[in-house]
Write a protein that holds these residues in place. Sequence first.
Motif, PDB file in Angstrom:
ATOM      1  N   UNK A  49       5.650   1.538  -0.739  1.00  0.00           N
ATOM      2  CA  UNK A  49       6.763   2.342  -0.261  1.00  0.00           C
ATOM      3  C   UNK A  49       6.598   3.835  -0.374  1.00  0.00           C
ATOM      4  N   UNK A  50       5.366   4.323  -0.574  1.00  0.00           N
ATOM      5  CA  UNK A  50       5.149   5.758  -0.681  1.00  0.00           C
ATOM      6  C   UNK A  50       5.738   6.379  -1.919  1.00  0.00           C
ATOM      7  N   UNK A  51       5.951   5.599  -2.974  1.00  0.00           N
ATOM      8  CA  UNK A  51       6.586   6.116  -4.189  1.00  0.00           C
ATOM      9  C   UNK A  51       5.675   7.101  -4.918  1.00  0.00           C
ATOM     10  N   UNK A  52       6.232   8.217  -5.446  1.00  0.00           N
ATOM     11  CA  UNK A  52       5.423   9.135  -6.254  1.00  0.00           C
ATOM     12  C   UNK A  52       4.828   8.468  -7.492  1.00  0.00           C
ATOM     13  N   UNK A  53       5.446   7.371  -7.955  1.00  0.00           N
ATOM     14  CA  UNK A  53       4.932   6.681  -9.135  1.00  0.00           C
ATOM     15  C   UNK A  53       3.597   6.006  -8.860  1.00  0.00           C
ATOM     16  N   UNK A  54       3.228   5.833  -7.596  1.00  0.00           N
ATOM     17  CA  UNK A  54       1.926   5.244  -7.277  1.00  0.00           C
ATOM     18  C   UNK A  54       0.812   6.098  -7.876  1.00  0.00           C
ATOM     19  N   UNK A  55       0.886   7.405  -7.684  1.00  0.00           N
ATOM     20  CA  UNK A  55      -0.171   8.286  -8.183  1.00  0.00           C
ATOM     21  C   UNK A  55      -0.202   8.305  -9.703  1.00  0.00           C
ATOM     22  N   UNK A  56       0.943   8.371 -10.335  1.00  0.00           N
ATOM     23  CA  UNK A  56       0.966   8.386 -11.791  1.00  0.00           C
ATOM     24  C   UNK A  56       0.400   7.096 -12.373  1.00  0.00           C
ATOM     25  N   UNK A  57       0.699   5.961 -11.732  1.00  0.00           N
ATOM     26  CA  UNK A  57       0.147   4.694 -12.214  1.00  0.00           C
ATOM     27  C   UNK A  57      -1.358   4.648 -11.987  1.00  0.00           C
ATOM     28  N   UNK A  58      -1.804   5.169 -10.868  1.00  0.00           N
ATOM     29  CA  UNK A  58      -3.248   5.270 -10.636  1.00  0.00           C
ATOM     30  C   UNK A  58      -3.902   6.127 -11.714  1.00  0.00           C
ATOM     31  N   UNK A 109      11.717  -5.586  -0.220  1.00  0.00           N
ATOM     32  CA  UNK A 109      10.279  -5.355  -0.149  1.00  0.00           C
ATOM     33  C   UNK A 109      10.007  -4.215   0.811  1.00  0.00           C
ATOM     34  N   UNK A 110       8.759  -3.804   0.900  1.00  0.00           N
ATOM     35  CA  UNK A 110       8.412  -2.724   1.815  1.00  0.00           C
ATOM     36  C   UNK A 110       8.671  -3.153   3.251  1.00  0.00           C
ATOM     37  N   UNK A 111       9.317  -2.283   4.032  1.00  0.00           N
ATOM     38  CA  UNK A 111       9.739  -2.655   5.381  1.00  0.00           C
ATOM     39  C   UNK A 111       8.567  -2.932   6.306  1.00  0.00           C
ATOM     40  N   UNK A 112       7.427  -2.300   6.075  1.00  0.00           N
ATOM     41  CA  UNK A 112       6.252  -2.599   6.913  1.00  0.00           C
ATOM     42  C   UNK A 112       5.863  -4.072   6.805  1.00  0.00           C
ATOM     43  N   UNK A 140       3.977   6.096   5.533  1.00  0.00           N
ATOM     44  CA  UNK A 140       3.453   4.899   6.199  1.00  0.00           C
ATOM     45  C   UNK A 140       4.483   4.247   7.124  1.00  0.00           C
ATOM     46  N   UNK A 141       5.754   4.649   7.031  1.00  0.00           N
ATOM     47  CA  UNK A 141       6.767   4.137   7.946  1.00  0.00           C
ATOM     48  C   UNK A 141       6.810   4.913   9.257  1.00  0.00           C
ATOM     49  N   UNK A 142       6.016   5.979   9.368  1.00  0.00           N
ATOM     50  CA  UNK A 142       6.045   6.839  10.556  1.00  0.00           C
ATOM     51  C   UNK A 142       4.739   6.814  11.327  1.00  0.00           C
ATOM     52  N   UNK A 143       3.803   5.944  10.978  1.00  0.00           N
ATOM     53  CA  UNK A 143       2.509   5.919  11.666  1.00  0.00           C
ATOM     54  C   UNK A 143       2.627   5.194  13.004  1.00  0.00           C
ATOM     55  N   UNK A 144       1.595   5.371  13.818  1.00  0.00           N
ATOM     56  CA  UNK A 144       1.593   4.739  15.148  1.00  0.00           C
ATOM     57  C   UNK A 144       1.632   3.214  15.037  1.00  0.00           C
ATOM     58  N   UNK A 174      -1.055  19.073  15.610  1.00  0.00           N
ATOM     59  CA  UNK A 174      -0.422  17.958  14.902  1.00  0.00           C
ATOM     60  C   UNK A 174      -0.597  16.694  15.729  1.00  0.00           C
ATOM     61  N   UNK A 175      -1.533  15.821  15.359  1.00  0.00           N
ATOM     62  CA  UNK A 175      -1.691  14.551  16.075  1.00  0.00           C
ATOM     63  C   UNK A 175      -0.711  13.508  15.544  1.00  0.00           C
ATOM     64  N   UNK A 176      -0.670  12.371  16.226  1.00  0.00           N
ATOM     65  CA  UNK A 176       0.129  11.255  15.726  1.00  0.00           C
ATOM     66  C   UNK A 176      -0.536  10.702  14.465  1.00  0.00           C
ATOM     67  N   UNK A 177       0.281  10.300  13.518  1.00  0.00           N
ATOM     68  CA  UNK A 177      -0.258   9.714  12.292  1.00  0.00           C
ATOM     69  C   UNK A 177      -0.639   8.258  12.525  1.00  0.00           C
ATOM     70  N   UNK A 178      -1.672   7.818  11.870  1.00  0.00           N
ATOM     71  CA  UNK A 178      -2.096   6.420  11.906  1.00  0.00           C
ATOM     72  C   UNK A 178      -2.259   5.935  10.478  1.00  0.00           C
ATOM     73  N   UNK A 179      -2.452   4.629  10.314  1.00  0.00           N
ATOM     74  CA  UNK A 179      -2.682   4.089   8.979  1.00  0.00           C
ATOM     75  C   UNK A 179      -3.979   4.626   8.390  1.00  0.00           C
ATOM     76  N   UNK A 180      -4.912   5.016   9.247  1.00  0.00           N
ATOM     77  CA  UNK A 180      -6.201   5.524   8.780  1.00  0.00           C
ATOM     78  C   UNK A 180      -6.190   7.045   8.611  1.00  0.00           C
TER      79      UNK A 180
END
Length: 772
Positions: free
Chosen positions: A32-41, A629-632, A659-663, A755-761
């Motif tokens: 879900x793009x949570x800031x806690x992802x980086x801290x846990x990493x 859960x994550x909407x994706x 990640x909810x705004x990618x192509x 500014x291109x379109x965002x993708x998962x990659x």
Amino acid sequence: MLALFALSIFLGAGLLFLVQPMVGKMLLPLLGGSPAVWNTCMVFFQGALLAGYLYAHLLGKIPSRLGQLIVHAAVLALAALALPIGLHNQSPPLDSEMPIGWVLKTLALTVGAPFFALASAGPLLQKWFAQTNHPHARDPYFLYAASNLGSMLALLGYPLLLEPAVGLAGQRVQWSIAYGLFAALALACGWWMLRRPVAAATPISTPAVPPADPPASDETVQAALSTSVTPLVRLRWVFLAFVPSSMMLGGTQYIATDIASFPLLWVIPLSIYLLTFIVAFSPRCRWVARVAQALLPPAVLFLALLLYKEPRFELKLIVIPHLVGLLIVGLVCHGRLAAERPDASRLTEFYLWIAVGGVLGGVFNSIVAPVVFTSVAEYPVALVLACLARPWRISRGVKHAIHEWWVRFNGALDLAVPIAVGALFTAMPAVLVWFGNRMPSVGEYIRQNEHGWGYWALRMGIPAALCLIFARMRLRFALCVAAVCVLPFLDPGKGARVVHADRTFFGVYRVHASSDRNRDMTWHQLYHGRTMHGSQLMMEPWSLEPTTYYSTNSPVRDVFHAFDGRSDVRAAFVGMGGGTLAAFGKPGWVCDFYEIDPAMVRIATDPELFTYIRDARAKGVTVNTDAVGDARITLSRAPAGVYDLIILDAFSSDAIPVHLLTREAIEMYLARLRPGGLLVFHITNGYLDLSPVMARAAETLGLVARVRDHNPRNDAERGLDPSGSQWLVMARAEHDLGPIEPDDRWEPPLTRPDVPAWTDDYSNLVRVLKWK
């Protein structure tokens, strides 16, 4: 030989820190793009770094240098079997509320082995270099600066150079190739260690506590190194490593929560953290640590004041003070570590204890704090501990000369002064109002600048000056800072009280209840971080009326008008908040909420907090809240073509999950839309200009798009508690837009060539940051 060792350490450190934002970015879409992802990493990376340092320490105890080389060659080869790194179709976590264990396990399986091998490079290669007859072998600590320089350049190079140019798939391949090059260089260093004889050991007699500023020459630096390492010294090493580690992670989460969680905001604090190591361990820059000691009290106090009442200033004015504070605290703590470094025989042990402190900082911020605290209290705790990291400045002679009664009186002041400071901070608004009533010009200034720098300086200036008077008294000043940090929890806002508080992996939630005694009204307001994400007037009949971003003239109302007269509409709402969108449903409608955090579902469905969902069901709207859960992932399980309307209204504080705004995400949403359906994005953001990104995505997919900015100050009808907002609508054809198409307030969004379109990659948020 020196060039070979320096290059190997530089490359190993660079790869070590290059992979961290890379893997963190891979994990973001699953969480879900949570800031806690980086801290846990960071907890995992710090733990793996500790394991690598321990391995280097134990490997150095093998008597045979050839044996050390053989063992390390085997470790490098086994780690290479895990390449190329990647998630390898990892399933999302089952525990969506606190998936820390899943993150740690996933990192161990994907990048654990190569990271462990690289983590040992710094201390191990320095240890090998110390076993040669090179002239600088007696004090190899200068290579530590080369290690941190490689780490810092890699961290900054990732978001500024590598990420904009290469997608994640290409990054994985290039990193794997570079790992092979590092392994070859590391084995070459081992060959040089065998080829050159061991430098003769010279006994050293030194004091237990070295001078604060050791001389810079090679001969005298070594004489200044401590050879007496006691348990107390080791504990001090751990503490001095713990404080900047905790502050770095706390500051990163504090900044990323409001803006967005993406690599640039991860690596800048970490780069500053490493920069302090470079400066502190550089013989010619020891004076910088002394300057930082003088700057630490005002810097920490300023950060505490920002945490107390931080106005909504420009992006630069929010980010920079926290980064400067981290720089000063890191220089003080790491400067003391550099001054206390032992001789080369204890090099690996010294690094091992530093790594222990770093790991404990990460564990405290990412594992302990979310369980113990209902707010981001670990950051203020780090600020208070930073005040205690300064050297003592009271001599023992003076201390013993003080009478017993004076010692007791002084101890009482250590408690009384912070209490007085906290009381003064609390009383200052009333003091300013009192002055304003007697001095009309002052009162007018306060009313017009209540949220600006001027009022903030008036309110904080006098109590802050009182705190700084005691800056030289370490404990008393630390307690004064603690008093300032406690105030936000005692004073949530004007006339407000906290009726609910919760903290999960995805953020900190608070529900404030504020009353208007003149009108006998009570408001409930939902805050995620420092951003309000829902508000309801708890009084009939206004409790049915949407507020804030959804108020009377909000653009989202135009979207629902497109379905007037229909009773067979099925809508999907991504992001729940207080459940406000359910109020737009009409009898016969089916509204499915998709929410990643179970805690948010509990808040929105608790009638003691918000009643939008309960009231919508009462008027015949079917509201489903089971898709947690994550909407994706959860939305992709819905049947194709089932929805007439999909609204993306997901936020993490002021940030929208990228990640909810990618192509690819938009393509998945379109597959769930019926012919003629509408896809709506709530893109209100104070720091990111998302309209060009979405415009480019619509253009790439052949969709029509319209965007509307809403400023309630320009509307004749204000509604209930209105807030400015920006909404963007996509459709397959113009006639699908309905009444939105002829409305002049809805305009085609403008694209930008950079500014291109965002993708998962590929996604690059740097280009859409609002620096003003």
